[in-house]
Design a protein around this motif. Structure first.
Motif, PDB file in Angstrom:
ATOM      1  N   ILE A  31       0.940  -1.355  -0.054  1.00 38.37           N
ATOM      2  CA  ILE A  31      -0.015  -0.045   0.050  1.00 38.37           C
ATOM      3  C   ILE A  31       0.835   1.351  -0.008  1.00 38.37           C
ATOM      4  O   ILE A  31       0.559   2.058  -0.852  1.00 38.37           O
ATOM      5  CB  ILE A  31      -0.922  -0.071   1.065  1.00 38.37           C
ATOM      6  N   ARG A  74      -3.316   0.293   7.349  1.00 35.74           N
ATOM      7  CA  ARG A  74      -4.358   0.545   6.331  1.00 35.74           C
ATOM      8  C   ARG A  74      -5.373   1.564   6.743  1.00 35.74           C
ATOM      9  O   ARG A  74      -5.807   2.270   5.829  1.00 35.74           O
ATOM     10  CB  ARG A  74      -5.134  -0.750   5.998  1.00 35.74           C
ATOM     11  N   ALA A  77      -3.997   5.008   5.273  1.00 31.21           N
ATOM     12  CA  ALA A  77      -4.031   4.943   3.594  1.00 31.21           C
ATOM     13  C   ALA A  77      -4.613   6.296   3.026  1.00 31.21           C
ATOM     14  O   ALA A  77      -5.717   6.741   3.482  1.00 31.21           O
ATOM     15  CB  ALA A  77      -4.632   3.793   3.005  1.00 31.21           C
ATOM     16  N   GLU A  80      -0.542   9.422   2.771  1.00 36.76           N
ATOM     17  CA  GLU A  80       1.030   9.354   2.926  1.00 36.76           C
ATOM     18  C   GLU A  80       1.785  10.630   2.983  1.00 36.76           C
ATOM     19  O   GLU A  80       2.733  10.594   3.576  1.00 36.76           O
ATOM     20  CB  GLU A  80       1.399   8.616   1.581  1.00 36.76           C
TER      21      GLU A  80
END
Length: 151
Positions: A31, A74, A77, A80
């Motif tokens: 990811i 996660r 996500a 970033e």
């Protein structure tokens, strides 16, 4: 584990952890690495042992409530750029760990295994299992007097 804070192992066992536990981190790596967040050894080690664990909110922490938190990158996500900016601000690479206090704050680890919480400011819980224990036992993080980068 002899140098672990007293009671941490019991709290981890309560939420499904075991000393032999190893979690595959490749999903988290896939990811974040394409988005510029490399999973460095400290993040790999921490997440392989503790990733996926979740703690509920409990009263009677060291400094406050023991806030709810989840060690699942996660949940970070899409954010970033924040982790990249915070890492640049601190002068060390950061990798997401999950969310803290019912998703009000993010958790991150740096390349030296120091665990932080951040949203509009940055605070430090501590290094490795001592940082994890601070979160589990409701110790307030140390404010660093650093405001997060704003766009």
């Amino acid at each position: 584990m002899n140098d672990w804070p007293t009671g941490l192992q019991d709290e981890l066992l309560r939420v499904g952890w075991s000393p032999e536990r190893r979690v595959d981190t490749s999903g988290w790596r896939s990811i974040f690495e394409p988005r510029g967040l490399e999973m460095f050894p400290a993040a790999e080690d921490f997440l392989s042992r503790f990733g996926g664990l979740s703690f509920e909110k409990r009263p009677n922490g060291i400094d406050s409530w023991c806030f709810q938190f989840e060690l699942d990158p996660r949940l970070c996500a899409g954010e970033e750029d924040l982790f990249l900016d915070w890492g640049r601000t601190m002068g060390k690479a950061w990798f997401p760990l999950g969310e803290y206090d019912n998703s009000r704050f993010f958790l991150a680890i740096d390349e030296d295994a120091v665990i932080y919480t951040a949203v509009n400011w940055i605070a430090r819980f501590g290094r490795g299992v001592r940082g994890l224990a601070a979160i589990v036992f409701g110790a307030l993080p140390e404010p660093l007097g650093i405001d997060a980068v704003e766009d």
